[in-house]
Enzyme design. Structure first.
Site, PDB file in Angstrom:
ATOM      1  CG  ASP A 114      -5.582   1.877   1.773  1.00 53.90           C
ATOM      2  OD1 ASP A 114      -6.565   2.185   2.603  1.00 53.90           O
ATOM      3  OD2 ASP A 114      -4.400   1.949   2.421  1.00 53.90           O
TER       4      ASP A 114
ATOM      5  CG  HIS B 265      -1.892  -1.395   1.118  1.00 54.92           C
ATOM      6  ND1 HIS B 265      -2.740  -1.882   2.763  1.00 54.92           N
ATOM      7  CD2 HIS B 265      -2.614  -2.302   0.536  1.00 54.92           C
ATOM      8  CE1 HIS B 265      -2.826  -2.829   2.235  1.00 54.92           C
ATOM      9  NE2 HIS B 265      -2.786  -3.514   1.229  1.00 54.92           N
TER      10      HIS B 265
END
Ligand code: UDP
Length: 479
Positions: free
Chosen positions: A111, A20
């Protein structure tokens, strides 16, 4: 008006995990350096990964604010449950940081694990975007999920029927994502619903890589619905970490001594771990293939294929070399052709090296894009999360790799799949290598100034800037 207020400021929020953090850093970097925005990256740190700490120390080009929620984790929980526990303790930290920021950012980009942040952004009068660091195929699944008939989900989860996403390839159960495999999908459903409240979704893909999935996401009503008028999709990829020029490293020096396109790189991402039995088969398979190799190697974990997700890059503390879990004599027999790199390697630089031809990968989406963008063909070996979907897409649709079978992968199979990708004379391998090189060129065009992905991100930046001006105007009128 301060200098800061003359350009839009964007906040980004990223959940723990190198898969991420790396694309979010790249996104922040592009927003600042290509699209003239100010960016602050709020990083929810695991605090337990050496690779994460090192990357954060080195990333001075972007304004980074670490957030450290206090939470005690169940050590036996899987990585998704741990991630959820960390993220569910984070909203107060984000709210405080955003509400005291001066000037207030025009937008927040989160995210998939931070979709709760969209409500905070909207409440504070900001735009809220989601950056999906996965494929458009997985995004289609997430977009379709909230409107999907419960019977259809249950038929998939319990009767193993394929999941039919409108306009996209069906997801066969054997390729399904980890949450559906486990049958515990309430949180996924919630995230997918929250995704529908975004002002836009950025996707790390590009037109030529996933034309059908992008078309479905932008044209089919069941996928575009959510917010009134639909949620715009912005394909902004490939967004990958590029090789650092002149990086000093033993593995790069070793690669310098190898012939062009002669090495297979073996790595299972930041979190991937194998059982001891599987590590032994992999070692013997590499040896049988008689190819040169670089293998980022980690101690075995028999019960968890995502064993180093929160401890990426940490050394094992066991300095015995060669490690006892490797087959007897393996290191000695392969020392002329193979290099073992304990726990973490400079992947962007390895894949970019002229001597690397193939990548045996767990098909995390970042690794997959890094492989394509370096023109490196893949042997796909998915382990957890949505990696089986990625492997299916890369091998069956995109045509940039061959896949190993499920369960314990034998040394003979490893030998033959590695040879297929590496050997000059293999016809299928040759086609795959040509395809990956063509896609690399199309990815470069998409990301270059004026390309489709560059323009998509420019559009997001423009939305943020218009929103900033409108907010300033409203404030001036109210004053
Ligand atoms: N990575 C690296 N060195 C390693 C292992 C991984 O630099 O030894 C980087 C890799 O280049 C990629 C990221 O970590 O950018 C992993 O992301 P990916 O989506 O491939 O997999 P994940 O770790 O999230 O499963």
């Amino acid at each position: 008006m301060t200098a800061q207020e003359s350009e839009a400021h964007v906040a980004l929020l990223v959940s723990p995990g190198m898969g991420h953090l790396i694309p979010f850093l790249e996104l922040a970097h592009r927003l600042v350096h290509h699209h003239n925005l100010h960016a602050t990256l709020f990083v929810i740190c695991s605090g337990t990964s050496a690779a994460e700490s090192l990357l954060l120390q080195k990333s001075s080009a972007v304004n980074i604010v670490p957030l450290r929620p206090s939470v005690s984790l169940d050590p036996t929980a899987n990585f998704i449950d741990k991630l959820k526990a960390i993220m569910s303790a984070s909203p107060p930290l984000l709210r405080r940081s955003l509400s005291t920021a001066k000037p207030r950012p025009a937008a927040l980009i989160v995210d998939l694990f931070g979709t709760w942040g969209l409500a905070i952004a909207h409440e504070l009068g900001m735009l809220g975007f989601v950056f999906m660091t996965t494929s458009a195929w997985f995004l289609s699944l997430a977009r379709f999920f909230p409107t999907m008939d419960k019977k259809m989900i249950n038929d998939h989860v319990y009767n193993h029927e394929p999941l039919r996403i409108p306009g996209c390839s069906p997801v066969r159960f054997e390729n399904t994502t980890q949450v559906l495999e486990n049958g515990v999908y309430d949180d996924f459903e919630l995230m997918a619903r929250e995704l529908g409240t975004a002002d836009g979704i950025l996707s790390n893909t590009w037109q030529d890589l996933e034309p059908t999935n992008i078309k479905a996401l932008t044209e089919i009503e069941t996928l575009t619905c959510g917010k009134a008028g639909g949620v715009p999709i912005y394909p902004i990829g490939p967004l990958i970490r590029h090789a650092e020029p002149n990086l000093e490293s033993e593995v790069l020096k070793w690669l310098d001594r190898q012939p062009d396109e002669s090495v297979i790189y073996v790595s299972f991402g930041s979190g991937g771990t194998l059982s001891e039995e599987q590590i032994k088969e992999l070692a013997l398979g590499l040896e049988l293939s008689q190819q040169r190799f670089v293998w980022v190697i980690r101690p075995p974990v028999d019960t968890d294929s995502s064993g180093t997700f929160f401890t990426a890059g940490n050394q094992s503390g066991d300095d015995k070399w060669p490690p006892e879990y490797l087959p007897e004599g393996f290191v000695n027999r392969t020392k002329e052709v193979g290099l073992l790199v304990p726990t973490w390697g400079p992947q962007a630089e390895i894949l970019n090296h002229r001597s690397v031809r193939g990548f045996l990968t767990h098909t995390g989406w970042n690794s997959s894009l890094e492989s394509i963008m370096n023109g490196v063909a893949m042997v796909t070996w998915p382990l957890y999360a949505e990696q089986k979907m990625n492997a299916a897409e890369l091998t069956e649709e995109v045509g940039v790799g061959v896949r190993v079978s499920r369960g314990l992968v034998s040394r003979e199979e490893i030998e033959s799949k590695v040879r297929k990708i590496m050997a000059e004379e293999d016809e299928e391998g040759r086609r795959i290598r040509e395809r990956v090189k063509a896609l690399k060129r199309s990815g470069e065009r998409a990301a270059a100034k004026g390309g489709s992905s560059y323009n998509s991100l420019a559009q997001v930046a423009a939305e943020c800037d218009i929103f900033r001006r409108q907010t300033q105007l409203r404030r001036a009128v109210a004053a």
